[in-house]
Design a protein around this motif. Structure first.
Motif, PDB file in Angstrom:
ATOM      1  N   LEU A   1      34.412  31.249   8.097  1.00  0.00           N
ATOM      2  CA  LEU A   1      33.894  32.678   8.364  1.00  0.00           C
ATOM      3  C   LEU A   1      33.019  32.949   9.669  1.00  0.00           C
ATOM      4  N   GLY A   2      32.772  31.793  10.326  1.00  0.00           N
ATOM      5  CA  GLY A   2      32.292  31.863  11.688  1.00  0.00           C
ATOM      6  C   GLY A   2      30.597  31.608  11.924  1.00  0.00           C
ATOM      7  N   ALA A   3      30.018  30.890  10.774  1.00  0.00           N
ATOM      8  CA  ALA A   3      28.788  30.595  10.617  1.00  0.00           C
ATOM      9  C   ALA A   3      28.415  29.420   9.698  1.00  0.00           C
TER      10      ALA A   3
ATOM     11  N   MET B   1      32.183  34.113  17.560  1.00  0.00           N
ATOM     12  CA  MET B   1      33.690  33.888  17.007  1.00  0.00           C
ATOM     13  C   MET B   1      33.725  32.990  15.857  1.00  0.00           C
ATOM     14  N   ALA B   2      34.513  33.263  14.937  1.00  0.00           N
ATOM     15  CA  ALA B   2      34.829  32.307  13.908  1.00  0.00           C
ATOM     16  C   ALA B   2      35.384  30.863  14.560  1.00  0.00           C
TER      17      ALA B   2
ATOM     18  N   THR C   1      37.344  23.839  14.495  1.00  0.00           N
ATOM     19  CA  THR C   1      36.792  23.411  15.812  1.00  0.00           C
ATOM     20  C   THR C   1      36.155  24.720  16.341  1.00  0.00           C
ATOM     21  N   ALA C   2      35.178  24.503  17.407  1.00  0.00           N
ATOM     22  CA  ALA C   2      34.698  25.598  17.837  1.00  0.00           C
ATOM     23  C   ALA C   2      35.725  26.292  18.958  1.00  0.00           C
TER      24      ALA C   2
ATOM     25  N   GLY D   1      39.551  35.000  14.266  1.00  0.00           N
ATOM     26  CA  GLY D   1      38.685  36.273  14.545  1.00  0.00           C
ATOM     27  C   GLY D   1      37.236  36.069  14.755  1.00  0.00           C
ATOM     28  N   LEU D   2      36.536  37.196  14.458  1.00  0.00           N
ATOM     29  CA  LEU D   2      35.096  37.472  14.602  1.00  0.00           C
ATOM     30  C   LEU D   2      34.426  36.626  13.406  1.00  0.00           C
TER      31      LEU D   2
END
Length: 497
Positions: free
Chosen positions: A193-195, A303-304, A377-378, A435-436
């Motif tokens: 989810l990005g975090a 970003m995710a 990955t980042a 995505g975000l």
């Protein structure tokens, strides 16, 4: 003459938008740069194997089923779904794994066996998650995200506290479970989810409801069968699909797009919907000075993850693997920090292994296995052949240790896919795969808008706008933008924040 529309991009959001606009009476043309529809859900064949290139988990099957029902069809006439049992297994070490059965009563038994009392706690946890899921689907997810006023209605206001938007997922989960293995299982859906779970709102426990109550499914033939179903429905709806057609730029006069410059000539329409990468459309396709957002705005977006993927064909059957396998042996927080805090290649990553040939004998030659490895990955990392080979050896060693047999010597096909490929194939911003990030500051009306602020016939759909990343949200995103466009034919535009 009917109004005309062009949809850029044949991913699921683009297909959804095209079908929905056609239903509203538009003459729709969909342009796709590749030789097939699907976007990140494309498929390829090599050495007798058939590989889904992207999504492999099928959750929330009611979203696609409802879409087809709204168009007077039954999705069962287009593809066949099978519920997986067990849903997946989580591997904590060479001799320790937990299989999650599809039966909820059996799943409670698994939790109870790991932590006394956890079976009852799981029921309470998922009761709350069910409320969040159903409320999100009815009151939040299908909003166009244009103004805070969309959230100022009775249902949203009454649900605010119960949706747990201000509490972290990590803290919420620890109210119910203590065993670290159970916490890894509960927290795994938010990994993309990005975090970190410490920063993701507890609202997203609704994903656990989708997982553990609604189930994990598989379209027979592969995930691309969903794309095939949408593509077939698009053609039945009168959508003209132009493959191998790249949009190279947009011509703007005043407050309207007057034409698209493509690799096959100029195209014109009353309405343009971009299902291509939002940043690419905004910063590359539009003329200078016509972007919806500034360079600084985009650089501030969180970003995710991106991911490193391996498509592997093996000339034998492999024991101990299930259809979905999560290798969670190493430190989740260390890997998450390498994605979200200090972006770098992780030292000991967690990874996912899909082996669809355990369920479907059409995806690999007889007696062989189809393997799909994915390491989150980042975004934006530099990947090289040496890095790709290093991580391939890592996941193979881990898999071999768990399965108790050599795999590397029996590989007959291998292909990797990473950040630079996402950029090359999809013009993906920073090579993102998902995505975000779904942080509170990038939710609903705080996401990039589905419409351009000054160009009145340009709209957006896909994973960088509402409702967000994933297969079901992509389908919903296309519906949301098409519904909004249809309403604008008979009403004035609202002000844009």
């Amino acid at each position: 003459m009917p109004s005309t529309a062009i949809v850029i991009g044949g991913g699921l959001s683009g297909l959804s938008a095209a079908i929905s606009l056609a239903k509203e009476g538009y003459a729709v043309t969909l342009v796709e740069r590749h030789d097939q529809t699907g976007g990140r859900a494309r498929v390829f064949e090599a050495a007798g194997f058939r590989f889904d290139m992207g999504p492999s988990w099928y959750w929330m099957p009611e979203v696609a089923a409802d879409f087809f029902r709204q168009h007077g069809r039954s999705i069962d006439d287009y593809m066949t779904l099978r519920r997986l049992d067990p849903s997946y297994q989580v591997i904590f070490g060479e001799e320790e794994q937990v299989s999650l059965p599809s039966s909820f009563a059996a799943l409670q038994g698994v939790f109870e066996g790991i932590e006394p009392g956890a079976g009852a706690q799981l029921a309470r946890f998922l009761d709350e998650a069910e409320y969040k899921y159903k409320t999100a689907m009815s009151a939040y997810v299908r909003k166009p995200g244009l103004h805070v006023r969309e959230l100022c209605n009775g249902e949203v206001m009454r649900s605010f506290l119960r949706m747990d938007m201000l509490q972290s997922f990590s803290r919420h989960a620890r109210k119910f479970f203590k065993d670290e293995r159970l916490l890894k299982i509960i927290e795994f859906p938010v990994l993309f989810l990005g975090a970190t779970p410490e920063r993701i709102p507890a609202m997203y426990s609704m994903m656990n409801y989708a997982d553990m109550k609604l189930g994990t499914w598989y379209p027979e033939g592969g995930m691309h069968m969903l794309v095939s179903a949408f593509t077939r429905l698009a053609r039945e709806s009168g959508v003209n699909i132009m493959l191998n057609t790249t949009v190279e730029g947009m011509d703007v006069a005043g407050d309207r797009i007057t034409g698209l410059r493509t690799s096959r000539g100029k195209l014109t329409a009353d309405v343009i919907v971009s299902g291509a990468d939002y940043h690419h459309t905004d910063q590359q396709l539009l003329p200078s000075g016509k972007s919806n957002y500034s360079v600084q705005y985009w650089e501030k977006r969180v970003m995710a993850p991106s991911c490193l993927i391996y498509y592997i064909g093996v000339r034998k059957k492999i024991g101990r693997l299930q259809h979905h396998n999560l290798f969670f042996e190493d430190d989740f927080r260390q890997h998450a920090a390498a994605i979200y805090n200090t972006p770098e290649w992780p030292q000991k990553p967690l990874f996912y292994l899909c082996c669809p040939s355990k369920t479907d004998d059409t995806v690999a030659p007889a007696g062989m296995e189809n393997l799909f490895f994915l390491i989150p990955t980042a975004p934006g990392l530099l990947d090289t052949p040496a890095i790709r080979d290093q991580y391939l050896q890592f996941v193979l060693r881990k898999t071999e240790a768990f399965c108790g047999e050599n795999i590397a010597d029996d590989i007959v096909y291998s292909r990797s896919y990473a950040c630079t490929d996402f950029i090359a194939d999809y013009s993906a911003f920073k090579g993102n795969a998902y995505g975000l990030a779904n942080t509170l500051g990038q939710t609903a009306f705080l996401k990039p808008s589905i419409r351009h602020k000054s160009i009145t016939n340009l709209f957006f759909t896909g994973q960088l706008t509402v409702p967000g990343p994933g297969v079901p949200p992509a389908i919903i995103s296309g519906q949301v933008v098409a519904e909004y466009i249809s309403k604008q034919k008979v009403s004035r535009y609202e002000s844009v924040i």
